[in-house]
Design a protein around this motif. Structure first.
Motif, short mmCIF file in Angstrom:
data_model
loop_
_atom_site.label_atom_id
_atom_site.label_comp_id
_atom_site.label_asym_id
_atom_site.label_seq_id
_atom_site.Cartn_x
_atom_site.Cartn_y
_atom_site.Cartn_z
N ASN A 293 -30.05 3.87 35.28
CA ASN A 293 -29.17 3.14 34.35
C ASN A 293 -28.83 3.90 33.07
N GLY A 294 -28.96 5.22 33.03
CA GLY A 294 -28.61 5.97 31.84
C GLY A 294 -27.16 6.44 31.82
N ASN A 295 -26.71 6.93 30.68
CA ASN A 295 -25.35 7.42 30.50
C ASN A 295 -25.40 8.75 29.75
N ILE A 296 -24.79 9.78 30.32
CA ILE A 296 -24.79 11.12 29.73
C ILE A 296 -23.36 11.62 29.71
N HIS A 297 -22.78 11.81 28.54
CA HIS A 297 -21.38 12.24 28.52
C HIS A 297 -21.07 13.14 27.32
N ASN A 298 -20.09 14.01 27.56
CA ASN A 298 -19.49 14.84 26.51
C ASN A 298 -20.50 15.74 25.79
N ASN A 299 -21.47 16.25 26.53
CA ASN A 299 -22.37 17.26 25.98
C ASN A 299 -21.83 18.65 26.31
N ARG A 300 -22.21 19.65 25.50
CA ARG A 300 -21.67 20.99 25.62
C ARG A 300 -22.82 21.99 25.76
N LEU A 301 -22.69 22.91 26.72
CA LEU A 301 -23.74 23.89 26.97
C LEU A 301 -23.14 25.29 27.04
N THR B 211 -31.93 1.90 30.75
CA THR B 211 -30.83 0.96 30.52
C THR B 211 -30.38 1.02 29.06
N GLY B 212 -29.10 1.29 28.86
CA GLY B 212 -28.56 1.37 27.51
C GLY B 212 -28.85 2.67 26.80
N THR B 213 -29.55 3.60 27.45
CA THR B 213 -29.82 4.91 26.84
C THR B 213 -28.61 5.81 27.05
N VAL B 214 -28.08 6.34 25.97
CA VAL B 214 -26.86 7.15 26.02
C VAL B 214 -27.13 8.50 25.34
N VAL B 215 -26.79 9.58 26.04
CA VAL B 215 -26.96 10.95 25.54
C VAL B 215 -25.58 11.58 25.48
N TYR B 216 -25.10 11.86 24.27
CA TYR B 216 -23.72 12.33 24.18
C TYR B 216 -23.51 13.23 22.95
N ASP B 217 -22.50 14.08 23.06
CA ASP B 217 -22.06 14.95 21.96
C ASP B 217 -23.17 15.85 21.42
N ASN B 218 -24.08 16.25 22.30
CA ASN B 218 -25.11 17.23 21.93
C ASN B 218 -24.66 18.63 22.37
N THR B 219 -25.19 19.66 21.70
CA THR B 219 -24.87 21.04 22.04
C THR B 219 -26.16 21.80 22.33
N ILE B 220 -26.16 22.51 23.46
CA ILE B 220 -27.36 23.23 23.90
C ILE B 220 -26.99 24.69 24.14
N GLY C 231 -32.04 1.58 25.54
CA GLY C 231 -31.20 1.32 24.39
C GLY C 231 -31.11 2.45 23.39
N THR C 232 -31.71 3.59 23.69
CA THR C 232 -31.76 4.70 22.74
C THR C 232 -30.45 5.50 22.75
N GLN C 233 -30.03 5.93 21.57
CA GLN C 233 -28.83 6.76 21.40
C GLN C 233 -29.26 8.15 20.93
N VAL C 234 -28.85 9.18 21.68
CA VAL C 234 -29.20 10.56 21.37
C VAL C 234 -27.89 11.34 21.24
N TYR C 235 -27.53 11.72 20.02
CA TYR C 235 -26.22 12.34 19.85
C TYR C 235 -26.18 13.29 18.66
N ASN C 236 -25.24 14.24 18.74
CA ASN C 236 -24.99 15.23 17.67
C ASN C 236 -26.23 16.06 17.34
N ASN C 237 -27.07 16.31 18.33
CA ASN C 237 -28.21 17.20 18.14
C ASN C 237 -27.87 18.59 18.66
N THR C 238 -28.52 19.61 18.11
CA THR C 238 -28.31 20.99 18.54
C THR C 238 -29.66 21.58 18.94
N ILE C 239 -29.69 22.14 20.14
CA ILE C 239 -30.92 22.75 20.68
C ILE C 239 -30.60 24.18 21.05
#
Length: 486
Positions: free
Chosen positions: A317-325, A262-271, A230-238
């Motif tokens: 069951n994870g979801n990873i979308h729209n990240n930029r590298l 399940t429900g963990t989504v990683v999106y819109d991060n920049t690396i 259920g965790t949301q990881v977004y708009n982070n910069t590494i």
């Protein structure tokens, strides 16, 4: 960070008494750092006796030389700097307790007590003071979570941990829920020497929110998600400057949530991987003095990291979308031993390079895949929706064993958050403008030019200060004889 690298402790009794009284006089609403020999007990007693909802207010621009962790004790307590500053005037908690034979003081703040739901750590700086020493067994700079809910960590700067992470939210009895980690400045964390690494942010908490954090020069994982359904990881910069990072964002740990994303989504991060420094050759590539790369930008599945340690167990069951590298990596994204993942819309932007080769820690039986932007081991990855840019590989085990080239013109040119200076680009304009329009354009151009010059000067100063601090900290991790000046 003069507050923690230039502090004098040799002023004598009269000077210390004067400083103490001055702090009392000018910061009547905060608990001062001096006397240093009582500060740990004073802070902990205030939290212990303050009750539910108590706020421990620290004084701006003061460094607290703590000898043991500062412990939250009751529901909804807060530790913060008076006035909630967001710059280097935030109070600094400096990890200063003894270390011997790899054991000792590693944690500045601990929010894992049984009555720590709703606690807040805000607007302070945490200096782990490792300064190039070998890692010390123990907790992270910040230890939060446990069997608690709805904690908040925001506007923190955490750097140079003695142990394995700059910030850790623990799962407790798989009961941690709803922590928010936002708007923090993290790093540098650890050394890129073998097994001296440290994470930036380590999260093992259900329904966590990790957003808007700036993570510079971690060396193990930039953001590591231990299942945390259920965790949301977004708009982070590494990003990295001087050190090789094993993984930017990791979804690789089977324990303690049995691989449940399940429900963990990683999106819109920049690396941002490594970039060339200095002059580049004709094809836009150049050298990097520290051969710094990110080995895997985003890693999915335990086999990418641990080989066959967890057998046939998978991340699911994870979801990873729209990240930029962008920048230099060995692998942009790597997936192995995963099921029912959705990975779509992730892109490489700007200048990129994919470099690296078999290192001495690679197994003789493993086939190390060629570097590339998107790779997947379809032998162990099932029932997943993957973007079409993924290239199948035969073996996705232990991919972090690769090493970057030892020098050479392989790194792309590019910018990261520590280097925002770019050359101007010419634009096109429409035809048929009137003289009045041209005059207005000139006037606006002059005004904009003045503003741009001011902004550029500010960024240049910020860049110089940031690079000086980053270089100092990095050199300290490479030089075991480095001694902190206090």
């Amino acid at each position: 960070m003069e507050g923690f690298v230039g502090r004098s402790i040799s002023h004598g009794a009269l000077k210390r008494h004067t400083t103490f009284e001055s702090a009392r006089r000018h910061n009547t609403n905060c608990e001062p750092a001096d006397p240093a020999n009582t500060v740990t007990d004073r802070l902990n007693n205030l939290l212990k006796n303050g009750g539910d909802g108590y706020t421990l207010s620290l004084c701006p621009s003061q460094t607290y030389l703590i000898q043991a962790p500062i412990l939250f004790a009751h529901l909804n307590q807060e530790i913060s700097t008076v006035g909630y500053p967001t710059d280097d005037t935030r109070a600094t908690l400096s990890v200063s307790g003894p270390v011997s034979n790899g054991q000792g003081h590693t944690t500045a703040v601990d929010g894992t007590c049984n009555t720590c739901s709703g606690v807040k750590l805000r607007h302070v700086q945490i200096d782990g003071t490792r300064r190039g020493a070998p890692p010390t067994n123990g907790g992270a700079n910040i230890e939060m979570g446990g069997g608690n809910s709805n904690q908040l960590i925001e506007f923190i700067r955490s750097l140079d941990p003695r142990s394995w992470s700059c910030l850790h939210v623990a799962e407790g009895p798989l009961a941690c829920n709803g922590v928010v980690i936002q708007n923090n400045d993290i790093g540098p964390c650890g050394s890129d020497q073998f097994q001296q690494w440290a994470d930036g942010i380590s999260v093992s908490c259900r329904n966590a929110t990790v957003r808007n954090n700036m993570v510079q020069d971690p060396t193990d994982g930039g953001i590591v998600i231990f299942g945390s359904p259920g965790t949301q990881v977004y708009n982070n910069t590494i990003w990295i400057l001087n050190a090789t990072l094993l993984g930017g964002i990791n979804l690789v740990d089977y324990e303690p949530w049995s691989g449940d994303y399940t429900g963990t989504v990683v999106y819109d991060n920049t690396i941002y991987g490594g970039f060339a420094e200095g002059e580049n050759d004709s094809d836009g590539k150049g050298t990097n003095p520290e051969d710094a790369i990110i080995k895997i930008g985003i890693a999915v599945g335990p086999r990418t990291w641990f080989g066959d340690k967890f057998g046939n167990n998978v991340s699911r069951n994870g979801n990873i979308h729209n990240n930029r590298l962008t920048g230099a990596f060995s692998y942009g994204m790597a997936i192995s031993s995963a099921t029912n993942f959705t990975v779509q819309g992730n892109i490489m932007f700007g200048n990129t390079a994919f470099i690296g080769a078999r290192g001495p820690n690679c197994s003789t039986t493993d086939v190390v895949p060629s570097p590339g932007p998107f790779i997947v081991d379809l032998n162990t990855t099932k029932s997943s929706s993957l973007q079409s840019s993924f290239v199948p590989i035969d073996d996705g085990n232990s991919l972090t064993c690769v090493l970057p080239p030892n020098g050479g013109d392989f790194w792309p040119e590019g910018l990261n958050p520590s280097n925002t200076t770019a050359s101007g680009a010419s634009g096109t304009s429409g035809s048929g403008s009137s003289n009045h329009g041209k005059s207005a354009g000139v006037a606006v151009g002059v005004i904009v030019g003045v503003i741009v010059c001011g902004v550029a000067a500010w960024f240049v100063r910020k860049y110089v200060v940031s690079r000086r601090e980053a270089t100092r900290l990095f050199n300290s991790t490479r030089n075991i004889n480095y001694t902190q000046r206090i």
